[in-house]
Enzyme design. Sequence first.
Site, mmCIF file in Angstrom:
data_model
loop_
_atom_site.group_PDB
_atom_site.id
_atom_site.type_symbol
_atom_site.label_atom_id
_atom_site.label_comp_id
_atom_site.label_asym_id
_atom_site.label_seq_id
_atom_site.Cartn_x
_atom_site.Cartn_y
_atom_site.Cartn_z
ATOM 1 N N GLY A 87 0.767 -1.240 0.000
ATOM 2 C CA GLY A 87 0.000 0.000 0.000
ATOM 3 C C GLY A 87 0.802 1.296 0.000
ATOM 4 O O GLY A 87 0.316 2.322 -0.460
ATOM 5 N N ASP B 131 0.928 3.336 4.497
ATOM 6 C CA ASP B 131 -0.200 4.057 3.901
ATOM 7 C C ASP B 131 -1.291 4.315 4.940
ATOM 8 O O ASP B 131 -1.838 5.406 5.003
ATOM 9 C CB ASP B 131 -0.766 3.313 2.677
ATOM 10 C CG ASP B 131 -1.119 1.865 2.976
ATOM 11 O OD1 ASP B 131 -0.480 1.279 3.871
ATOM 12 O OD2 ASP B 131 -2.015 1.319 2.335
ATOM 13 N N ASP C 255 -4.627 1.342 11.009
ATOM 14 C CA ASP C 255 -6.035 0.992 11.233
ATOM 15 C C ASP C 255 -6.149 0.350 12.621
ATOM 16 O O ASP C 255 -6.114 1.057 13.631
ATOM 17 C CB ASP C 255 -6.444 0.049 10.080
ATOM 18 C CG ASP C 255 -7.921 -0.198 10.002
ATOM 19 O OD1 ASP C 255 -8.467 -0.764 10.946
ATOM 20 O OD2 ASP C 255 -8.553 0.159 8.993
ATOM 21 N N ARG D 200 -5.560 0.723 -6.698
ATOM 22 C CA ARG D 200 -4.288 1.258 -6.171
ATOM 23 C C ARG D 200 -3.770 2.434 -6.995
ATOM 24 O O ARG D 200 -3.080 3.298 -6.482
ATOM 25 C CB ARG D 200 -3.210 0.169 -6.145
ATOM 26 C CG ARG D 200 -3.430 -0.937 -5.128
ATOM 27 C CD ARG D 200 -2.139 -1.736 -4.939
ATOM 28 N NE ARG D 200 -2.338 -3.037 -4.322
ATOM 29 C CZ ARG D 200 -2.349 -3.266 -3.006
ATOM 30 N NH1 ARG D 200 -2.204 -2.271 -2.165
ATOM 31 N NH2 ARG D 200 -2.512 -4.482 -2.535
HETATM 32 C C1 PRP Z 1 -2.799 -2.432 5.087
HETATM 33 C C2 PRP Z 1 -1.845 -1.289 5.352
HETATM 34 C C3 PRP Z 1 -1.203 -1.672 6.649
HETATM 35 C C4 PRP Z 1 -2.284 -2.430 7.361
HETATM 36 C C5 PRP Z 1 -2.900 -1.536 8.396
HETATM 37 O O1 PRP Z 1 -2.108 -3.475 4.463
HETATM 38 O O2 PRP Z 1 -0.901 -1.132 4.337
HETATM 39 O O3 PRP Z 1 -0.080 -2.496 6.439
HETATM 40 O O4 PRP Z 1 -3.250 -2.810 6.375
HETATM 41 O O5 PRP Z 1 -3.912 -2.198 9.078
HETATM 42 P P1 PRP Z 1 -3.864 -2.518 10.637
HETATM 43 O O6 PRP Z 1 -3.483 -1.247 11.346
HETATM 44 O O7 PRP Z 1 -5.291 -2.926 10.934
HETATM 45 O O8 PRP Z 1 -2.911 -3.631 10.867
HETATM 46 P P2 PRP Z 1 -2.803 -4.724 3.716
HETATM 47 O O9 PRP Z 1 -2.775 -5.927 4.602
HETATM 48 O O10 PRP Z 1 -4.141 -4.292 3.177
HETATM 49 O O11 PRP Z 1 -1.804 -5.027 2.536
HETATM 50 P P3 PRP Z 1 -1.359 -4.135 1.272
HETATM 51 O O12 PRP Z 1 -0.609 -2.925 1.819
HETATM 52 O O13 PRP Z 1 -0.465 -5.044 0.512
HETATM 53 O O14 PRP Z 1 -2.603 -3.734 0.522
#
Ligand code: PRP
Length: 182
Positions: free
Chosen positions: A46, A102, A105, A167
Amino acid sequence: MLHDDLKSVLLTEEEIRTRVAELAAMMDSACAAAEQPPLMIGVLKGSFMFIADLIRALKTECAVDFMAVSSYGAKSETSGQVRILKDIGENIEGRDVIVIEDILDSGITLRYILDLLNARRPKSVKLCALLDKPARRKVPVEAQFIGFSIPDEFVVGYGLDYAEKYRGLPYIGVLKPSVYME
Ligand code: PRP
């Protein structure tokens, strides 16, 4: 033009560009006294667009590496299980490290990554997240640089996906619930 699967634009290209420049200036100040260039670690996938723009806006010389992790898969809720898909190649012992994400959460991914990096005895580890959803936090994570604090909506674009789509959008938008509730 707004993508058909989105209900609104949350952050325009211009708003993102302005904030990225501000974050870069804050990092330049924070790194001014450092003896060696910091290592920026982009967390894939991300963060790829954010880190590319951030580094171009930065005056400070820096080294760059990437980690790939996944905890969401194709779902909209975190599985709670963080998987390291690719580790960094750099030795971070004694170095200043800034993790570039990015979105922050639940905090589960970042808590895992920060604990992993801290165990390798860096001089310092800071966190920069473009987006923060404080309402969703399940575990405490402190970020030194935050781009935008946002409401609990499903956002995509500027590197963020849903099931690997959206993306490449240059702005950040809110996904229509019908797209992920199907
Ligand atoms: C997203 C983002 C963080 C994570 C945050 O990654 O890039 O790494 O989720 O969420 P959290 O605070 O609840 O742990 P994702 O797993 O969607 O993978 P990506 O970046 O490859 O899309």
